[in-house]
Design a protein around this motif. Structure first.
Motif, short mmCIF file in Angstrom:
data_model
loop_
_atom_site.label_atom_id
_atom_site.label_comp_id
_atom_site.label_asym_id
_atom_site.label_seq_id
_atom_site.Cartn_x
_atom_site.Cartn_y
_atom_site.Cartn_z
N LEU A 1 -152.73 -9.67 -50.18
CA LEU A 1 -151.43 -9.55 -50.83
C LEU A 1 -151.55 -9.92 -52.31
N LEU A 2 -150.75 -9.27 -53.12
CA LEU A 2 -150.74 -9.55 -54.55
C LEU A 2 -149.60 -10.52 -54.86
N VAL A 3 -149.88 -11.51 -55.68
CA VAL A 3 -148.90 -12.53 -56.03
C VAL A 3 -148.74 -12.56 -57.56
N PRO A 4 -147.71 -11.88 -58.09
CA PRO A 4 -147.45 -11.97 -59.52
C PRO A 4 -147.01 -13.40 -59.87
N VAL A 5 -147.42 -13.86 -61.05
CA VAL A 5 -147.11 -15.21 -61.51
C VAL A 5 -146.47 -15.12 -62.89
N PHE A 6 -145.36 -15.83 -63.06
CA PHE A 6 -144.66 -15.86 -64.34
C PHE A 6 -144.62 -17.27 -64.86
N ASP A 7 -144.95 -17.45 -66.15
CA ASP A 7 -144.77 -18.74 -66.82
C ASP A 7 -143.30 -18.87 -67.16
N LEU A 8 -142.77 -20.09 -67.01
CA LEU A 8 -141.35 -20.33 -67.23
C LEU A 8 -141.12 -21.50 -68.15
N ASP A 9 -139.92 -21.54 -68.67
CA ASP A 9 -139.47 -22.70 -69.42
C ASP A 9 -139.37 -23.86 -68.43
N PRO A 10 -140.18 -24.91 -68.58
CA PRO A 10 -140.19 -26.00 -67.59
C PRO A 10 -138.91 -26.84 -67.61
N GLU A 11 -138.09 -26.68 -68.64
CA GLU A 11 -136.86 -27.46 -68.73
C GLU A 11 -135.75 -26.89 -67.86
N MET A 12 -135.91 -25.66 -67.41
CA MET A 12 -134.88 -25.03 -66.58
C MET A 12 -135.08 -25.40 -65.12
N HIS A 13 -133.98 -25.62 -64.43
CA HIS A 13 -134.00 -25.97 -63.01
C HIS A 13 -134.39 -24.75 -62.18
N PRO A 14 -135.07 -24.94 -61.06
CA PRO A 14 -135.48 -23.80 -60.23
C PRO A 14 -134.33 -22.85 -59.87
N THR A 15 -133.14 -23.40 -59.62
CA THR A 15 -132.01 -22.54 -59.23
C THR A 15 -131.59 -21.59 -60.36
N GLU A 16 -131.91 -21.96 -61.61
CA GLU A 16 -131.56 -21.10 -62.74
C GLU A 16 -132.39 -19.81 -62.76
N TRP A 17 -133.46 -19.77 -61.98
CA TRP A 17 -134.32 -18.60 -61.96
C TRP A 17 -133.97 -17.64 -60.83
N ALA A 18 -132.99 -17.98 -60.00
CA ALA A 18 -132.63 -17.11 -58.87
C ALA A 18 -132.13 -15.74 -59.35
N ALA A 19 -131.17 -15.72 -60.23
CA ALA A 19 -130.62 -14.44 -60.70
C ALA A 19 -131.67 -13.61 -61.45
N PRO A 20 -132.42 -14.19 -62.38
CA PRO A 20 -133.45 -13.38 -63.05
C PRO A 20 -134.52 -12.86 -62.09
N THR A 21 -134.86 -13.65 -61.08
CA THR A 21 -135.85 -13.20 -60.10
C THR A 21 -135.29 -12.04 -59.29
N LYS A 22 -134.04 -12.13 -58.90
CA LYS A 22 -133.40 -11.04 -58.16
C LYS A 22 -133.38 -9.77 -59.02
N GLU A 23 -133.00 -9.89 -60.28
CA GLU A 23 -132.96 -8.73 -61.18
C GLU A 23 -134.34 -8.11 -61.34
N PHE A 24 -135.35 -8.96 -61.50
CA PHE A 24 -136.71 -8.43 -61.61
C PHE A 24 -137.11 -7.73 -60.32
N GLY A 25 -136.75 -8.31 -59.18
CA GLY A 25 -137.06 -7.69 -57.89
C GLY A 25 -136.46 -6.30 -57.77
N GLU A 26 -135.25 -6.12 -58.29
CA GLU A 26 -134.61 -4.81 -58.26
C GLU A 26 -135.38 -3.82 -59.13
N LYS A 27 -135.78 -4.27 -60.33
CA LYS A 27 -136.58 -3.39 -61.21
C LYS A 27 -137.92 -3.06 -60.57
N LEU A 28 -138.54 -4.05 -59.94
CA LEU A 28 -139.81 -3.82 -59.28
C LEU A 28 -139.63 -2.83 -58.13
#
Length: 163
Positions: free
Chosen positions: A107-134
């Motif tokens: 399996l392929l596992v894409p990895v994204f570097d993130l702003d470490p100051e942001m809480h994990p829950t703040e990445w839910a919407a951007p991850t969902k949007e990226f998933g739709e584009k993918l």
């Protein structure tokens, strides 16, 4: 035997103390091994969003990451990532960048570097949007353009295999 079409119910533990049964007194070497394992843990959180499965936020110290295990074939994901990269869409938005990918168990596992100051829950919407584009990129049934081919070759250069 696992049903490949069913989602796994995963229990996430924040340390390895669950290895030792309650009311058990482990040997000193077992206690030391669990303590070493606990010290090596990088805090992690599952990304919870509609349509997002197997995406994990990881605090790696000076950086945070999202690591998203993709169920599609490795080649299909790589082609879709190349399409997104060539279009300038290979990120999760502001404060993120594509770091690379690794392969594990086919399996392929894409990895994204993130702003470490942001809480994990703040990445839910951007991850969902990226998933739709993918998902849209995965659905394309056409040869890669010259720019997409260059992107694919560059992305493959940033890929490692974990065993």
């Amino acid at each position: 035997v696992l049903d490949a079409s069913a989602l796994l119910e995963i229990t996430v533990h924040q340390d390895f103390n669950w290895w030792i049964p309650e009311n058990a007194t482990p040997a000193a070497d077992v206690t030391a091994t669990v303590e070493r394992a606990n010290q090596a843990i990088m805090p992690s959180a599952r990304i919870e969003a509609d349509g997002v499965v197997a995406a994990w936020w990881v605090d790696a110290g000076d950086k945070a990451h999202i690591r998203w295990v993709r169920p599609e074939s490795e080649d299909d994901v790589m082609l879709a990532l190349a399409r997104l990269h060539a279009a300038g869409d290979l990120n999760l938005g502001e404060g993120s960048r594509y770091a690379g990918s690794f392969r594990t168990h086919g399996l392929l596992v894409p990895v994204f570097d993130l702003d470490p100051e942001m809480h994990p829950t703040e990445w839910a919407a951007p991850t969902k949007e990226f998933g739709e584009k993918l998902g849209e990129a995965l659905a394309v049934d056409a040869p890669l353009t010259a720019a997409q081919l260059r992107s694919r070759d560059g992305l493959r250069g940033r890929q490692v295999t974990l065993r």
